[in-house]
Design a protein around this motif. Structure first.
Motif, PDB file in Angstrom:
ATOM      1  N   GLN A   2       0.808  -1.198   0.000  1.00  0.00           N
ATOM      2  CA  GLN A   2       0.000   0.000   0.000  1.00  0.00           C
ATOM      3  C   GLN A   2       0.852   1.263   0.000  1.00  0.00           C
ATOM      4  N   VAL A 388      -8.111   0.479   8.715  1.00  0.00           N
ATOM      5  CA  VAL A 388      -6.773   1.058   8.658  1.00  0.00           C
ATOM      6  C   VAL A 388      -6.177   1.292  10.051  1.00  0.00           C
ATOM      7  N   SER A 390      -6.207  -0.493  12.534  1.00  0.00           N
ATOM      8  CA  SER A 390      -5.644  -1.716  13.116  1.00  0.00           C
ATOM      9  C   SER A 390      -4.280  -2.056  12.516  1.00  0.00           C
ATOM     10  N   TRP A 391      -3.860  -1.304  11.478  1.00  0.00           N
ATOM     11  CA  TRP A 391      -2.573  -1.553  10.846  1.00  0.00           C
ATOM     12  C   TRP A 391      -1.472  -0.768  11.562  1.00  0.00           C
ATOM     13  N   GLU A 392      -0.254  -1.065  11.176  1.00  0.00           N
ATOM     14  CA  GLU A 392       0.900  -0.370  11.766  1.00  0.00           C
ATOM     15  C   GLU A 392       0.869   1.099  11.372  1.00  0.00           C
ATOM     16  N   GLN A 393       1.118   1.982  12.358  1.00  0.00           N
ATOM     17  CA  GLN A 393       1.017   3.418  12.126  1.00  0.00           C
ATOM     18  C   GLN A 393       2.111   3.900  11.182  1.00  0.00           C
ATOM     19  N   GLN A 397      -1.012   6.303   6.444  1.00  0.00           N
ATOM     20  CA  GLN A 397      -2.231   5.966   7.181  1.00  0.00           C
ATOM     21  C   GLN A 397      -3.069   7.221   7.453  1.00  0.00           C
TER      22      GLN A 397
END
Length: 493
Positions: A2, A388, A390-393, A397
């Motif tokens: 992404q 989003v 819940s994903w790594e910062q 993002q």
């Protein structure tokens, strides 16, 4: 995967927008670069969409909807001139009262914070007051008169804003109780007056959606202006400054409303003299419960607007949790979000005329088709943060979530006019004030629940709930798409 994609998109946009961005940043405040980029891009999009909307929307073409008997009585030019005069009369008042309302809303929290009072109790009292008075107040609006109800609203708002000068908790609490009443009047009396007066003057039904679209555009642009004006007043007069400005604006609106003609919730002229508030109340509840189209419109409004208000409580803490580079300039981001609402309002008429009119099963159901699509898009937009977060910062993002928020506000700009058009389509004029207030009963319940959820539940779960409400609104709206037997809004009931 992404991240490279986002960088590629960002790079392409930078090449296109770079000259404009560089020039604009020289005159803007020293805000974080990412926020200035979004603000400038939204400004350019607003100008572009505004120009396209002006080019694609030909309001005079709607005159072909007028039947031959009306055309024999008055020329198209005269009818258009009368309509523009009527709409201008309403929109000036709408602009003034919404500017006053936005100015209070942007600074109410900081005012109460400076007083050191229980802020949650005051806000909750306002919502509960609105829920308690909603089922009864609409009958009063229809029986007492829509113009008089608008006057009562203006007087109440002046009194409430004067009470905000006091630091006494009891006085502030009383103001919030009155605020619940005035909010119900704001979102029922003015719209009921406009819709009934529109039909009483014999204007085409299709022109109603144009007025609702104008209201959405004015609402977005007014919010942007209110933030600036309120800040200037706060700088000059302290936290109470915006409320003093609201008093002056509401007094202006009161004078303007005095020039309106009166109309009532009645099937035939003079019916209000023989009917009573209790009969209006009973008839409104009977119509809402017995006609599935009416109660579905009410639940759709409650689900969509309840989700919207819950999102309002969430966007600032969500962005702060991402630790944006350089901090979060809330005023800048707020302006960009309000521009998205304005863009939605500008895009409504062209989208309805050139897109949804083509894909709808029938011309009679283009509004229902448009609303279903808008609620579905808003549901997807609110599902993005739930995923989003819940994903790594990372930096991208922030951009993804901002785009989701802008999409949500764009949908708000779209569903404000389409929801107003559908209310005018299905809710009888004679009971409009009463039924619009009945709709606010489930709406207030959802808002109170949403406020509680944002304080006690995980933010990703809250976004899922908001997305679910909007999805439910889309599905419920879809059940109305091909229904031809619409309540006649010529009001020969």
């Amino acid at each position: 995967m992404q991240a490279p994609m986002m960088e590629a998109v960002k790079g392409s946009l930078a090449m296109i927008m770079s000259p404009a961005l560089v020039a604009a940043k020289k005159v803007l405040p020293d805000w974080p670069e990412w926020s200035l980029d979004f603000l400038i891009i939204m400004t350019i999009m607003l100008i572009v969409v505004g120009g396209l909307s002006l080019f694609l929307t030909n309001e005079e073409q709607d005159a072909v909807d007028v039947d031959s008997t009306k055309l024999e009585q008055a020329s198209k030019h005269k009818l258009n001139a009368e309509f523009y005069k009527f709409r201008r009369q309403y929109m000036i008042v709408y602009w003034v009262i919404m500017l006053a309302d936005w100015m209070q809303g942007t600074h109410m929290y900081t005012l109460y914070l400076s007083y050191g009072v229980n802020i949650s109790a005051l806000f909750l009292t306002g919502f509960l007051s609105g829920a308690i008075f909603a089922p009864f107040l609409g009958s009063f609006v229809d029986q007492f008169g829509r113009k008089r109800s608008c006057i009562v609203y203006c007087v109440l708002e002046i009194v409430i804003n004067v009470m905000e000068h006091s630091t006494n908790f009891t006085i502030l609490m009383t103001g919030r109780v009155l605020g619940g009443v005035s909010t119900n009047l704001l979102f029922s009396a003015f719209e009921s007056w406009m819709t009934t007066e529109h039909r009483r003057k014999g204007f085409p039904e299709s022109w109603l959606s144009r007025t609702y679209s104008q209201c959405s555009i004015v609402n977005g642009t007014t919010a942007i202006l209110a933030g600036i004006v309120a800040q200037l007043l706060e700088d000059a007069f302290g936290h109470i400054g915006p409320f003093q400005g609201a008093v002056a604006l509401t007094a202006i609106a009161l004078v303007l409303v005095l020039g309106w003609e009166e109309n009532y919730g009645e099937k035939q002229s003079g019916d209000h003299e023989s009917s009573s508030v209790s009969s209006q109340f009973t008839d409104a509840w009977k119509t809402t419960v017995s006609d599935s189209r009416v109660w579905r419109i009410g639940f759709i409004q409650a689900l969509s607007e309840g989700a919207m208000y819950t999102f309002v409580f969430m966007w600032v803490p969500t962005l702060l949790s991402l630790n944006p580079p350089g901090g979060l300039p809330t005023g800048c981001v707020f302006s960009a979000l309000m521009m998205a609402i304005t863009i939605g309002g500008l895009a409504f008429s062209p989208l309805q005329d050139y897109v949804f009119a083509k894909i709808a099963p029938s011309n009679e159901s283009k509004e229902e088709t448009c609303a279903s699509f808008v609620y579905l898009l808003a549901s997807v937009a609110m599902g993005v943060p739930a995923l989003v977060l819940s994903w790594e910062q990372s930096t991208w993002q922030l951009h993804v979530i901002l785009m989701a928020f802008l999409t949500m506000e764009f949908c708000v700009g779209l569903f404000m006019p389409v929801a107003g058009t559908l209310r005018s389509k299905y809710v009888p004029d004679s009971l409009q004030g009463a039924i619009l207030n009945i709709f606010r009963l489930p709406l207030n319940a959802i808002v109170v629940s949403g406020t509680y959820a944002t304080d006690h539940l995980d933010v990703t779960l809250c976004f899922k709930l908001v997305s679910g409400c909007l999805l439910a609104a889309a599905l419920l709206q879809a059940t109305m798409i091909d229904q031809r037997s619409v309540i006649s809004k010529k009001k020969a009931e």
